[in-house]
Scaffold this active site. Sequence first.
Site, mmCIF file in Angstrom:
data_model
loop_
_atom_site.group_PDB
_atom_site.id
_atom_site.type_symbol
_atom_site.label_atom_id
_atom_site.label_comp_id
_atom_site.label_asym_id
_atom_site.label_seq_id
_atom_site.Cartn_x
_atom_site.Cartn_y
_atom_site.Cartn_z
ATOM 1 N N HIS A 143 -51.803 1.714 -61.036
ATOM 2 C CA HIS A 143 -50.346 1.809 -61.019
ATOM 3 C C HIS A 143 -49.825 2.178 -62.408
ATOM 4 O O HIS A 143 -50.574 2.176 -63.385
ATOM 5 C CB HIS A 143 -49.713 0.488 -60.558
ATOM 6 N N LYS A 147 -45.775 -1.763 -64.363
ATOM 7 C CA LYS A 147 -46.030 -2.779 -63.326
ATOM 8 C C LYS A 147 -46.580 -4.046 -63.973
ATOM 9 O O LYS A 147 -47.542 -3.993 -64.745
ATOM 10 C CB LYS A 147 -47.018 -2.240 -62.286
#
Length: 252
Positions: A143, A147
């Site tokens: 990600h 995040k």
Amino acid sequence: MVRIIMHGCNGKMGQVITRLAAEDGNCQIVAGIDTFRGIENTYPVFDNLKDCDVEADVVIDFSNAKAVDGLLEACCEKKLPVVLCTTGLSEEQLQKVEDAAKETAVLKSANMSLGINLLMRLLKDAAKVLAPAGYDIEIVEKHHNKKVDAPSGTALALADAINETQDPQYAYCFDRSQERKPREKREIGISAVRGGTIVGEHEVLFAGEDEVIEFKHTAYSKAVFGKGALEAAKFLAGKPAGRYEMSDVISF
């Protein structure tokens, strides 16, 4: 034509779903809910669902946790089905979701992507065959660098889907950096990568003797979650009270 109220219509996902719905011939956003008025929409926008007097078949929610309590209360009063996409709900709020499902149809899923939910179904079938044959199972998720949680909720959901088919279940291993020993046979390794602007990538490997089977899903934009939400809304419209999942939307 399924009539949708977009709860959180002026947020990023609300606008993505507004665009997708305009291109979909089987649904229409007839009203929006948002306290922010800085965006012009083709439908009327209200501060909250209780004040909305537009007839609709279902609500899609992409807002924030603070707004969920009032949303659930209003959906129960109006008997409006709701696709609940907001994350970060407290344990108390999750119980309210279950309570609301006794009054109206509620669909909530760890990931709204049709592809991810199909992947979960495929993994269950694969695990039934490959796990008893001794294949090692590893999950790698990637990600963007903003995040904060690791591993992702989706990675855990994929591992849970595999474990649903196992008795006894596998243990989860999140960090091998402090260990100097071979991997355990009955464990699922879950690794997290954070970098750049990666929207979301999940890879599941079944590694056996002289062969590896890989399952992979890559999200290139948040539109995949909006598309899934629209398909969920079309599925949920007209359904009786109860708790639903994305697995119900893609059942076959």
